[in-house]
Design an enzyme around this catalytic site. Structure first.
Site, mmCIF file in Angstrom:
data_model
loop_
_atom_site.group_PDB
_atom_site.id
_atom_site.type_symbol
_atom_site.label_atom_id
_atom_site.label_comp_id
_atom_site.label_asym_id
_atom_site.label_seq_id
_atom_site.Cartn_x
_atom_site.Cartn_y
_atom_site.Cartn_z
ATOM 1 N N GLY A 59 0.855 -1.182 0.000
ATOM 2 C CA GLY A 59 0.000 0.000 0.000
ATOM 3 C C GLY A 59 0.885 1.224 0.000
ATOM 4 O O GLY A 59 2.068 1.134 0.344
ATOM 5 N N CYS A 86 5.343 -6.058 1.592
ATOM 6 C CA CYS A 86 5.668 -4.626 1.579
ATOM 7 C C CYS A 86 4.934 -3.885 2.711
ATOM 8 O O CYS A 86 5.203 -4.147 3.869
ATOM 9 C CB CYS A 86 5.394 -4.029 0.202
ATOM 10 S SG CYS A 86 6.222 -2.443 -0.010
ATOM 11 N N TYR A 87 3.982 -3.007 2.388
ATOM 12 C CA TYR A 87 3.255 -2.326 3.481
ATOM 13 C C TYR A 87 2.673 -3.359 4.444
ATOM 14 O O TYR A 87 2.676 -3.161 5.665
ATOM 15 C CB TYR A 87 2.134 -1.449 2.900
ATOM 16 C CG TYR A 87 1.287 -0.792 3.968
ATOM 17 C CD1 TYR A 87 1.700 0.390 4.573
ATOM 18 C CD2 TYR A 87 0.090 -1.379 4.405
ATOM 19 C CE1 TYR A 87 0.946 0.980 5.582
ATOM 20 C CE2 TYR A 87 -0.676 -0.791 5.408
ATOM 21 C CZ TYR A 87 -0.237 0.387 5.991
ATOM 22 O OH TYR A 87 -0.976 0.969 6.984
ATOM 23 N N HIS A 176 8.627 -7.609 -3.270
ATOM 24 C CA HIS A 176 7.392 -8.036 -3.961
ATOM 25 C C HIS A 176 7.606 -9.370 -4.684
ATOM 26 O O HIS A 176 8.067 -9.381 -5.817
ATOM 27 C CB HIS A 176 6.965 -6.957 -4.961
ATOM 28 C CG HIS A 176 6.433 -5.730 -4.299
ATOM 29 N ND1 HIS A 176 5.097 -5.556 -4.019
ATOM 30 C CD2 HIS A 176 7.072 -4.635 -3.817
ATOM 31 C CE1 HIS A 176 4.929 -4.394 -3.408
ATOM 32 N NE2 HIS A 176 6.112 -3.814 -3.276
ATOM 33 N N GLU A 178 5.461 -11.143 -6.041
ATOM 34 C CA GLU A 178 4.511 -11.292 -7.159
ATOM 35 C C GLU A 178 5.041 -10.692 -8.458
ATOM 36 O O GLU A 178 4.523 -10.966 -9.534
ATOM 37 C CB GLU A 178 3.162 -10.652 -6.782
ATOM 38 C CG GLU A 178 3.115 -9.121 -6.719
ATOM 39 C CD GLU A 178 3.655 -8.538 -5.402
ATOM 40 O OE1 GLU A 178 4.349 -9.262 -4.660
ATOM 41 O OE2 GLU A 178 3.404 -7.352 -5.129
ATOM 42 N N SER A 230 -20.569 -10.073 -28.578
ATOM 43 C CA SER A 230 -19.793 -9.252 -29.513
ATOM 44 C C SER A 230 -18.838 -10.119 -30.316
ATOM 45 O O SER A 230 -18.284 -9.681 -31.312
ATOM 46 C CB SER A 230 -18.992 -8.222 -28.731
ATOM 47 O OG SER A 230 -17.978 -8.878 -27.987
ATOM 48 N N GLY A 231 -18.618 -11.344 -29.853
ATOM 49 C CA GLY A 231 -17.615 -12.175 -30.501
ATOM 50 C C GLY A 231 -16.265 -12.036 -29.811
ATOM 51 O O GLY A 231 -15.320 -12.730 -30.137
ATOM 52 N N GLY A 232 -16.167 -11.117 -28.845
ATOM 53 C CA GLY A 232 -14.940 -10.971 -28.056
ATOM 54 C C GLY A 232 -14.801 -12.150 -27.099
ATOM 55 O O GLY A 232 -15.753 -12.920 -26.908
ATOM 56 N N VAL A 233 -13.613 -12.265 -26.495
ATOM 57 C CA VAL A 233 -13.330 -13.423 -25.643
ATOM 58 C C VAL A 233 -14.361 -13.557 -24.517
ATOM 59 O O VAL A 233 -14.964 -14.615 -24.326
ATOM 60 C CB VAL A 233 -11.917 -13.315 -25.013
ATOM 61 C CG1 VAL A 233 -11.619 -14.527 -24.150
ATOM 62 C CG2 VAL A 233 -10.860 -13.145 -26.080
ATOM 63 N N ASP A 234 -14.585 -12.463 -23.789
ATOM 64 C CA ASP A 234 -15.426 -12.568 -22.594
ATOM 65 C C ASP A 234 -16.863 -12.948 -22.943
ATOM 66 O O ASP A 234 -17.432 -13.860 -22.341
ATOM 67 C CB ASP A 234 -15.401 -11.259 -21.795
ATOM 68 C CG ASP A 234 -13.984 -10.833 -21.449
ATOM 69 O OD1 ASP A 234 -13.091 -11.694 -21.509
ATOM 70 O OD2 ASP A 234 -13.766 -9.649 -21.150
ATOM 71 N N SER A 235 -17.434 -12.261 -23.920
ATOM 72 C CA SER A 235 -18.842 -12.569 -24.216
ATOM 73 C C SER A 235 -18.968 -13.943 -24.873
ATOM 74 O O SER A 235 -19.961 -14.639 -24.673
ATOM 75 C CB SER A 235 -19.503 -11.467 -25.044
ATOM 76 O OG SER A 235 -19.011 -11.416 -26.350
ATOM 77 N N SER A 236 -17.951 -14.364 -25.624
ATOM 78 C CA SER A 236 -18.027 -15.696 -26.245
ATOM 79 C C SER A 236 -17.941 -16.797 -25.194
ATOM 80 O O SER A 236 -18.686 -17.774 -25.236
ATOM 81 C CB SER A 236 -16.880 -15.896 -27.248
ATOM 82 O OG SER A 236 -16.985 -14.971 -28.280
ATOM 83 N N LYS A 373 -8.418 -12.640 -17.090
ATOM 84 C CA LYS A 373 -8.517 -12.851 -18.543
ATOM 85 C C LYS A 373 -7.951 -14.207 -18.957
ATOM 86 O O LYS A 373 -8.560 -14.930 -19.749
ATOM 87 C CB LYS A 373 -7.758 -11.729 -19.252
ATOM 88 C CG LYS A 373 -7.995 -11.663 -20.731
ATOM 89 C CD LYS A 373 -9.247 -10.886 -20.997
ATOM 90 C CE LYS A 373 -9.542 -10.689 -22.448
ATOM 91 N NZ LYS A 373 -10.775 -9.905 -22.606
#
Ligand code: XMP
Length: 517
Positions: A59, A86-87, A176, A178, A230-236, A373
């Site tokens: 943070g 970290c914080y 960090h 990560e 829409s044919g995009g990844v998420d909506s497909s 994603k």
């Protein structure tokens, strides 16, 4: 929410820059986790969640600051392993009686770090010696350990780069783990999860798909679901998931505005024609072209397309009548960005310009809201979607309309579709299609003189744009090998009429944006 019978790690967010990244890394270790703000977590909630482990993020504040984020000290008495980063490490030290001070020399970036290899966080990492690079970003440091802790890593400027209290299963790292620059960072997180928290790593997309399908069925019952595809990844991926869960109770409306890439409208239709869903494709190119006739201002184009999209969708949705659920493809980064698990927040860009106002529905469902994603992509693969859809690069809602500078004509649209197709084909042939975040062609409004055969030409300049990015907020231009650019350029000027010059955009974002309009 914790899934019954599955492991769960709680990440408490103290406003760190890398909160999302920590969550992604934990999931890379096959452990399900959620990010919840320190403001909304309580001891009762933690008892209810019963996590296998807790991670405190970094943070921007100092633990001595006026509004320094903090947490109920009972958290350390629950017997649940905690890792402070970290914080989060400073907060743990401060709350347990140690001392935190401002560094004489702040550490920022890659830092030589000396590890106590007997500590459980590092001991299983056989390829790691007792010196390695960690990535630091701090101005305060732990100057005195709390009672019961020992320092298990240090740097030249920082005596406590990591500390441990083995009996109480409390660990903290100033660096960090990560961030990729920390050598073996992912393995350290994995050690915490597996060797301290006792997780086995049971988070897989196969498991997730099964649970999600069951949950959707329970929630939806025999109701009707509507999805703007829409044919995009998420909506497909969402369409595929809903189709498996509720089949023909789902209607997908695909508004094809005519500004898709070459063949893309048909590809989307083909991808879903054998699925158990009601698939409606609206070929609305003429309507959109009519609206955009004579319009060259980018913002006006976007606005007109957005409005027309809603009108077309609304008309189609009315034919279906009342639906019970409107499904949206919100994913986890949006949830985190909009305020850590605040279920009520729906980012405006997800409802395609305000759809909910126009459609008669009871409730919104967002079955992907806990996925990153890359997890969404994995789920798509799990559900049997084609690679073309699963690995589709992001594509703006207004489509090629904002990649044609100035006024849009049928002729320009065809030129751009053909040139863009060649560029994408060559990028894929060169094996670069999964490493470049986004790559596309832009038809500029510029014409210049060229020579073809014995003739003078006066044709359009095409720009190629390709960027590497992790978040699309900042981006670098992709270092595409000259040979690949050469092939693209040569094919485009030879195969696409009306282009006699190809340029490559070498601007970063900022100051440029990824799209040209
Ligand atoms: P810029 O051009 O702002 O783009 O650097 C960042 C990312 O957002 C995408 N983009 C859009 N996506 N509707 C969308 O759904 C839009 O109007 C839109 N404009 C830009 C762009 O393709 C890039 O991935």
């Amino acid at each position: 929410m914790r899934q019954k019978g599955h492991e769960y790690v709680l990440i408490i967010d103290f406003g760190g820059q890398y909160n999302q990244l920590i969550a992604r890394r934990v999931r890379e270790c096959s452990v399900y986790c959620e990010v919840i703000s320190y403001k909304s977590i309580t001891i009762e909630k933690i008892e209810e969640l019963a996590p296998e482990g807790i991670i405190f993020t970094g943070g921007p504040q100092s633990v001595y600051g006026d509004d320094a984020p903090t947490i109920d000290a009972k958290i350390f008495e629950m017997g649940i392993p905690v890792l402070g980063i970290c914080y989060g490490s400073q907060l743990m030290a401060h709350m347990l009686g140690g001392k935190v001070q401002t560094c004489q020399t702040s550490e920022y970036g890659k830092t030589q770090t000396y590890y106590d290899k007997s500590c459980v966080l590092f001991s299983g990492i056989t390829e790691m010696s007792d010196e390695a690079i960690s990535w630091m970003s701090h101005t305060d440091y732990i100057s005195q350990l709390p009672e019961g802790f020992s320092s298990v890593a240090h740097t030249d400027n920082c005596p406590v780069a990591a500390m441990a209290n083995y009996d109480r299963k409390l660990y903290a790292v100033q660096f960090h783990p990560e961030v990729n620059h920390t050598e073996h960072g992912l393995r350290m997180l994995d050690s915490f999860l597996k060797n301290v928290c006792g997780c086995k790593g049971d988070w897989t997309m196969g498991n997730y798909a099964q649970t999600a399908i069951k949950d959707i069925r329970e929630k939806v019952g025999d109701g009707k679901v509507l999805l703007a595809l829409s044919g995009g990844v998420d909506s497909s991926v969402l369409a595929a998931l809903l189709s498996k869960a509720v089949g023909s109770q789902l209607t997908c409306i695909f508004v094809d505005h005519g500004f898709m890439r070459k063949n893309e409208g048909d590809e989307v239709e083909d991808a879903f024609k054998d699925w158990d869903v009601n698939f409606v494709r609206v070929n609305a190119k003429d309507r959109f072209m009519a609206k955009l006739n004579g319009v060259s201002d980018p913002e006006t184009k976007r606005k007109l397309i957005g409005e027309e999209f809603i009108r077309v969708f609304e008309a189609e949705a009315k034919k279906i009548g009342k639906v019970d659920f409107l499904a949206q493809g919100t994913i986890y980064p949006d949830v985190i960005e909009s305020g850590s698990g605040d279920a009520a927040t729906i980012k405006s860009h997800h409802n395609v310009g305000g759809l909910p106002d126009y459609v008669d529905f009871k409730e919104i469902i967002e079955p992907l809201r806990m996925l990153f994603k890359d997890e969404t992509r994995k789920l798509g693969q799990e559900l049997g979607l084609s690679d073309t859809l699963v690995w589709r690069q992001p594509f703006p809602g207004p489509g090629l309309a904002i990649r044609i500078m100035g006024e849009i004509t049928d002729e320009k649209l065809t030129i751009l579709q053909d040139a863009d197709f060649i560029f994408r084909e060559e990028i894929a042939k060169a094996g670069l299609d999964r490493s470049i975040g986004q790559y596309f062609a832009v038809l500029t409004n510029n014409r210049s003189v060229g020579v073809m055969g014995d003739f003078r030409t006066y044709d359009y300049t095409l720009a190629l744009r390709a960027v590497t990015t992790t978040d699309f907020m900042t981006a670098d231009f992709a270092r595409i090998p000259y040979e690949v650019l050469e092939t693209c350029s040569s094919r485009i000027v030879n195969e696409v009429k009306n282009i006699n010059r190809v340029v490559y955009d070498v601007t970063t974002k900022p100051p440029a944006t990824i799209e040209w309009e």
